[in-house]
Scaffold this motif. Sequence first.
Motif, mmCIF file in Angstrom:
data_model
loop_
_atom_site.group_PDB
_atom_site.id
_atom_site.type_symbol
_atom_site.label_atom_id
_atom_site.label_comp_id
_atom_site.label_asym_id
_atom_site.label_seq_id
_atom_site.Cartn_x
_atom_site.Cartn_y
_atom_site.Cartn_z
ATOM 1 N N VAL A 1 0.838 -1.205 0.000
ATOM 2 C CA VAL A 1 0.000 0.000 0.000
ATOM 3 C C VAL A 1 0.866 1.245 0.000
ATOM 4 O O VAL A 1 0.625 2.203 -0.744
ATOM 5 C CB VAL A 1 -0.951 -0.003 1.214
ATOM 6 N N SER A 2 1.910 1.230 0.845
ATOM 7 C CA SER A 2 2.817 2.380 0.925
ATOM 8 C C SER A 2 3.509 2.621 -0.408
ATOM 9 O O SER A 2 3.606 3.765 -0.878
ATOM 10 C CB SER A 2 3.858 2.134 2.022
ATOM 11 N N ASN A 3 3.980 1.534 -1.047
ATOM 12 C CA ASN A 3 4.647 1.668 -2.337
ATOM 13 C C ASN A 3 3.702 2.203 -3.404
ATOM 14 O O ASN A 3 4.083 3.028 -4.240
ATOM 15 C CB ASN A 3 5.207 0.310 -2.789
ATOM 16 N N ALA A 4 2.448 1.733 -3.369
ATOM 17 C CA ALA A 4 1.464 2.202 -4.343
ATOM 18 C C ALA A 4 1.211 3.698 -4.188
ATOM 19 O O ALA A 4 1.110 4.428 -5.183
ATOM 20 C CB ALA A 4 0.159 1.422 -4.179
ATOM 21 N N LYS A 5 1.112 4.149 -2.939
ATOM 22 C CA LYS A 5 0.891 5.578 -2.689
ATOM 23 C C LYS A 5 2.077 6.406 -3.176
ATOM 24 O O LYS A 5 1.906 7.492 -3.735
ATOM 25 C CB LYS A 5 0.666 5.820 -1.192
ATOM 26 N N GLN A 6 3.280 5.885 -2.956
ATOM 27 C CA GLN A 6 4.472 6.613 -3.396
ATOM 28 C C GLN A 6 4.550 6.675 -4.916
ATOM 29 O O GLN A 6 4.923 7.700 -5.489
ATOM 30 C CB GLN A 6 5.726 5.962 -2.807
ATOM 31 N N ILE A 7 4.173 5.572 -5.577
ATOM 32 C CA ILE A 7 4.167 5.577 -7.046
ATOM 33 C C ILE A 7 3.152 6.586 -7.565
ATOM 34 O O ILE A 7 3.434 7.354 -8.500
ATOM 35 C CB ILE A 7 3.856 4.162 -7.589
ATOM 36 N N LEU A 8 1.960 6.625 -6.947
ATOM 37 C CA LEU A 8 0.939 7.599 -7.350
ATOM 38 C C LEU A 8 1.435 9.025 -7.150
ATOM 39 O O LEU A 8 1.234 9.893 -8.009
ATOM 40 C CB LEU A 8 -0.343 7.369 -6.548
ATOM 41 N N ALA A 9 2.085 9.274 -6.005
ATOM 42 C CA ALA A 9 2.604 10.621 -5.719
ATOM 43 C C ALA A 9 3.680 11.011 -6.717
ATOM 44 O O ALA A 9 3.750 12.169 -7.166
ATOM 45 C CB ALA A 9 3.158 10.677 -4.294
ATOM 46 N N MET A 10 4.521 10.057 -7.115
ATOM 47 C CA MET A 10 5.562 10.331 -8.105
ATOM 48 C C MET A 10 4.948 10.654 -9.457
ATOM 49 O O MET A 10 5.407 11.563 -10.164
ATOM 50 C CB MET A 10 6.517 9.138 -8.211
ATOM 51 N N LEU A 11 3.906 9.906 -9.831
ATOM 52 C CA LEU A 11 3.246 10.167 -11.112
ATOM 53 C C LEU A 11 2.596 11.549 -11.123
ATOM 54 O O LEU A 11 2.659 12.270 -12.125
ATOM 55 C CB LEU A 11 2.192 9.083 -11.382
ATOM 56 N N LEU B 1 13.668 9.525 -2.869
ATOM 57 C CA LEU B 1 14.569 9.410 -1.719
ATOM 58 C C LEU B 1 13.838 8.859 -0.496
ATOM 59 O O LEU B 1 14.438 8.197 0.354
ATOM 60 C CB LEU B 1 15.197 10.768 -1.409
ATOM 61 N N GLN B 2 12.534 9.145 -0.392
ATOM 62 C CA GLN B 2 11.743 8.541 0.685
ATOM 63 C C GLN B 2 11.678 7.021 0.508
ATOM 64 O O GLN B 2 11.740 6.262 1.475
ATOM 65 C CB GLN B 2 10.337 9.131 0.695
ATOM 66 N N VAL B 3 11.541 6.584 -0.746
ATOM 67 C CA VAL B 3 11.551 5.147 -1.043
ATOM 68 C C VAL B 3 12.900 4.554 -0.627
ATOM 69 O O VAL B 3 12.965 3.477 -0.017
ATOM 70 C CB VAL B 3 11.284 4.896 -2.547
#
Length: 342
Positions: A8-18, A34-36
């Motif tokens: 879930v965390s990774n999905a949110k980060q990918i969405l935020a990056m997009l 860098l948060q990743v």
Amino acid sequence: MIGWGNAVSNAKQILAMLRSQAEGDEEQFFSIALQVAAGEARQGHRATAEEIRSAVDAARAQRGARSSVPISFSRPRGDLDSLLDLREPGIRLVDVILSSDIKGHLDAVVLQQRRRDWLREHGKTPSRRLLFAGPPGSGKTMTAEALAGELRLPLFVIRLESLITRFMGETAAKLRLVFDEAHRRRGVYLFDEFDAVGSNRLATNDVAEMRRVLNSFLQFMEEPSATDSVLVAATNHPSLLDRALLRRFDEVLRFEMPSSEEVRAIIKAHLAPMKYPKLTWKTIEAAADGLSQAEIVHAAEEAVKEAILAERGQVATADLTRQLNKRQSMKTVFAEEQERLG
């Protein structure tokens, strides 16, 4: 369960990056990357974390080498459009002549901001709340722009004429909008003429509404910020500020008008491509006395343009003193007009 949480965390980060990529906010894109990396490091995946960091550093270096033209940042929308003035920085710290003390403090802030994700891995946050104090023309606003340029961030100048109103609760509500934007969108946020907001709560001419505004400001300053946006408050009158404010700032920097040595450095930095073999520096320094760094820069650049149009390959003392004296005359006219109106 842990694996699901990570997904879930990774999905949110990918969405935020997009989203950041779609908005053209490269710095936010790098920040999320860098948060990743920090998350990978916490899980013991040090090699992966280092790989991501190296890729971000390489991308930033390549971006900086591509062009010296400022990045185009998206403008604030809705209610924020009247509160924030977006300025795309055109200078960096190397373009501003600063005392060694101020430069040292700012270099430390820049380093912490650039390595903010590394600091967060160890439970620390970078310095991000700065107070610039000094007389008008001492370079506070220029330094805020240069700091934004150094960090490759947009500069947002808070419009005090739109922020401060006479309606109860409205100023604090607008202030809330500004801080929410700083928490959402990484940048350098400049409160110029900050004493209008941060004046002493015990001042005899104060009103209940402004006390509430100051209390709100103190509260908002203490809130954690995932973006680590830099807050710069600039004041010509530090003695008017409430003492409680000083404890909230990570750095308090005192600016002075350019010294004789700094006048020379400013002029030399802005005489290119002209030569200046026989300048009488004492005469030039006397002509520049009391002028701000920005005014001295304008004078030097005007002297260069004059020499170019006259098809001369060098700048003389008379060229510089003439332009500096023009700036002094402009200051006199402005001061006389202020005195007439005031």
